[in-house]
Scaffold this motif. Sequence first.
Motif, PDB file in Angstrom:
ATOM      1  N   VAL A 103      24.045   9.776 -27.589  1.00 65.75           N
ATOM      2  CA  VAL A 103      22.788  10.188 -28.019  1.00 65.75           C
ATOM      3  C   VAL A 103      22.048  10.140 -26.862  1.00 65.75           C
ATOM      4  N   GLY A 104      22.004   8.582 -25.988  1.00 60.98           N
ATOM      5  CA  GLY A 104      21.297   8.468 -25.018  1.00 60.98           C
ATOM      6  C   GLY A 104      21.433   8.871 -23.716  1.00 60.98           C
TER       7      GLY A 104
ATOM      8  N   ASN B 104      10.986  13.768 -18.958  1.00 59.43           N
ATOM      9  CA  ASN B 104      12.393  14.121 -19.514  1.00 59.43           C
ATOM     10  C   ASN B 104      13.080  12.923 -19.857  1.00 59.43           C
ATOM     11  N   GLY B 105      12.441  11.875 -20.320  1.00 59.48           N
ATOM     12  CA  GLY B 105      13.105  10.699 -20.788  1.00 59.48           C
ATOM     13  C   GLY B 105      13.582  10.813 -22.213  1.00 59.48           C
TER      14      GLY B 105
ATOM     15  N   ILE C 150      10.243   4.629 -18.235  1.00 55.55           N
ATOM     16  CA  ILE C 150      11.545   4.450 -19.019  1.00 55.55           C
ATOM     17  C   ILE C 150      12.291   5.745 -19.064  1.00 55.55           C
ATOM     18  N   HIS C 151      13.436   5.799 -18.591  1.00 55.82           N
ATOM     19  CA  HIS C 151      14.539   6.811 -18.848  1.00 55.82           C
ATOM     20  C   HIS C 151      14.966   6.910 -20.022  1.00 55.82           C
TER      21      HIS C 151
ATOM     22  N   VAL D  49      16.639   1.513 -18.587  1.00 60.71           N
ATOM     23  CA  VAL D  49      16.951   1.537 -20.223  1.00 60.71           C
ATOM     24  C   VAL D  49      16.108   0.249 -20.789  1.00 60.71           C
ATOM     25  N   VAL D  50      15.294   0.629 -21.932  1.00 55.82           N
ATOM     26  CA  VAL D  50      14.697  -0.367 -22.687  1.00 55.82           C
ATOM     27  C   VAL D  50      15.158  -0.279 -23.975  1.00 55.82           C
ATOM     28  N   VAL D  51      15.537  -1.469 -24.429  1.00 54.81           N
ATOM     29  CA  VAL D  51      15.983  -1.936 -25.774  1.00 54.81           C
ATOM     30  C   VAL D  51      15.075  -2.620 -26.643  1.00 54.81           C
ATOM     31  N   SER D  52      14.368  -2.088 -27.587  1.00 53.33           N
ATOM     32  CA  SER D  52      13.723  -3.130 -28.767  1.00 53.33           C
ATOM     33  C   SER D  52      14.580  -3.771 -29.534  1.00 53.33           C
TER      34      SER D  52
END
Length: 349
Positions: A153-154, A250-251, A228-229, A162-165
């Motif tokens: 998906v990403g 375009n992230g 953040i891409h 890349v940021v992950v919560s």
Amino acid sequence: MEAAKKIEPGSVTSARYWRLDRRPEVEIEDGCLSMQTMPIAPLAEGQVLMRAIYLSLDATNRLWMEDIEGMYMPPVALGTPMLGFLLAEVMDSRNPGFKPGQLAMGLGFWSDYMVTDGAGWTALDRPAGIPLPLAFGVLAIAGPTAWFGLLDVGRPKPGQTVVVSAAAGAAGSCAAQIARLKGCRVIGIAGGAEKCAWLKNEAGLDAVIDYKAENVEQALRRLAPEGIHVLYENVGGDILDASLTHMAQNGTVVVCGLISTYNGGIGAAGPKMFHNVIMKRLRIEGFVVLDYFARYAEAWAELIPWLQQGQLKFRLDIAEGLDHAVDALRSMYHSGNSGKLMVRIGAEP
């Protein structure tokens, strides 16, 4: 752990299980689930008797208890066993797809024994050099959720941010490390000094934001000056807003979960910064890992070697005994777990 004692076919006549009696209003209140006993009848043609070993507890379990319009699967019906993903041993089988003594994993009941027709279950060979709880913890839900969500998906590219919560959670920690293994610069968001230290020192993230101790929006402004891409979102609410504020042009936003809304918050107002979908030409896509069940082997082909080689770090938080399943699940919605939350129901074979 002590090995399971051999149980002869036909000797299991009953099972203990958690039954859903009332839908939660906010928290999973007392009285929503109760422990019950049901008889186990002799197997009919095509059926399999499973003995539960480990139960996976996942944030989405709370949603399954509600009657939510448009859910990706029917809610658990009142008066029926609670559902969850399990690792089990085949005790008896009249189904050619399963043999006694095999390990299997799939969607079943919060129960010590259960009879199934095998639908939604798959046999699992023990991966060499990986302890059984670790193999189940990663390969059943968390690992495929992270692998498909991030890569399918990403679709991040090497060098992108890349940021992950909820980066210290099961899927989040896997997604963050997969992004790092694929050459990305990774920022994790988690709550508490201990979780953040593990992400930085053990999981090898480039930067970590402690949402309990600092302003997330300001921290992202500092740590992701070019934007953040790819955002791998597990939380929603203010955390999602902070990330949307700093998306690159375009992230991509991968919506894995919105745990901040699960305790009675479904239907709450959406993110305040949603207009950035237009301003930054963002692509937002949600996904459900159940849709990828037939493709699990693709994820396992990378996840298993990473585990065997120690490249993918993973923490387990295991509650002992079926009796503690409800309390363990409750703790998840208050950041009470460190790593993958599971319940050990029975002994390993």
